[in-house]
Design a protein around this motif. Structure first.
Motif: not given
Length: 315
Positions: A186-203, A213-221
């Protein structure tokens, strides 16, 4: 003796089991134009113990005035070790800490062998010190006493149809835990990014993924940095992803990533959260997200609880 004029640069760093390998570049010093004059050593913190790493390769470039050392150590005794680039011999010698200046391919959290789930005494964490950001090695869990295990429990669509990975930890989430996604293709968004989190429970943690859908064709690692150690993160649950509802499909690739694909009619049918569609839904009354989450095998209740929390956070 004066130190080299420029900052010593860390070019490569790897942790494989208990073996640590690194490549360090520095300037040649006048009068020392031979490989043996340059070494990488580790000094045990709060001790006089010194360990010289084995030099695998030494490349000197007299025209450019630089030296590139590749060195390795197959096992440090337990302790915290600070790394130095040394030059010269006898009275005409010196040493320089390194790590602040490093290749962009080396993440700021360094590397560890936490993916191997070693015993505590076998933990190896190559990290960068606070402040100076120099390279150090924690062998045996001296500073990184407990590296928690992070496990993916599944995927939940939020109210906007974006993907949220539900993670289970072996301890409560900490404020300094971080999760990263590297986007490929995904050329426009390529690279490493910090992901936002939300606490769901004790652990339990919810991890918002950049899938759309705008990122169809990209791969996430994905990688996780928990307990100060970097570990890989494999996000599971793509086989239950509701492609018809979200407009895109998620599919695991061979290198533990997730591919973002265009939702086809076949994939929508195959990736519905429930295989059999109740009559009420066939008649035009689709089930709620909550009902779909609960139908996921093994972790349905946890996913449904996660979805409720995500909705609550957004309201």
């Amino acid at each position: 003796m004066a130190e080299p004029r420029s900052v010593t640069r860390l070019m490569d760093l790897r942790v494989d089991g208990r073996k640590v390998t690194m490549s360090v570049a520095g300037e040649m010093v006048a009068g020392f134009h031979y490989p043996e004059a340059y070494r990488v050593i580790a000094r045990k913190r709060k001790s006089t113990t010194i360990c010289e790493l084995s030099t695998v390769r030494a490349d000197l470039d007299p025209d450019d005035g630089t030296v590139l050392l590749t060195a390795e150590q197959d096992g440090f005794e337990r302790g915290v070790w600070d790394l130095y680039f040394t030059y010269g011999t006898g009275e005409r010698s010196g040493e320089v800490r390194f790590g602040r200046d490093r290749s962009k391919d080396i993440p700021p959290e360094g590397f560890s062998n936490a993916d191997d789930r070693p015993q505590l005494n076998d933990y190896v964490v190559a990290y960068f010190t606070k402040g100076a950001a120099n390279l150090s090695i924690d062998s045996g869990g001296v500073l990184h006493k407990s590296v928690p295990v992070v496990k993916s429990l599944g995927l939940v669509p939020d109210e906007d149809g974006r993907a949220v990975a539900v993670l289970g930890l072996t301890r409560e989430p900490a404020a300094d835990d971080e999760y990263f996604c590297t986007l490929e293709g995904a050329q426009e968004y390529a690279g490493r990014q910090l992901l936002p989190t939300v606490r769901l429970g004790e652990r339990l943690m919810g991890l918002r993924l950049p899938a759309s859908p705008e990122l169809v064709g990209a791969t996430m690692r994905f990688t996780a940095v928990v307990g100060g150690a970097r570990t890989s993160l494999v996000v599971t649950g793509a086989e239950y992803w509701p492609a018809r509802l979200t407009g895109f499909e998620l599919r695991p690739d061979r290198r533990d990533g997730l591919e973002i694909l265009k939702a086809s009619r076949a994939s929508a049918a195959r990736h519905e959260i429930i295989g059999s569609v109740p009559r009420a839904e066939r008649d035009g009354a689709p089930r709620s997200f909550k009902a779909r989450m609960r139908s996921v095998p093994l972790v349905g209740d946890a996913l449904a609880a996660g979805h409720r929390k995500i909705r609550g956070k957004r309201q």
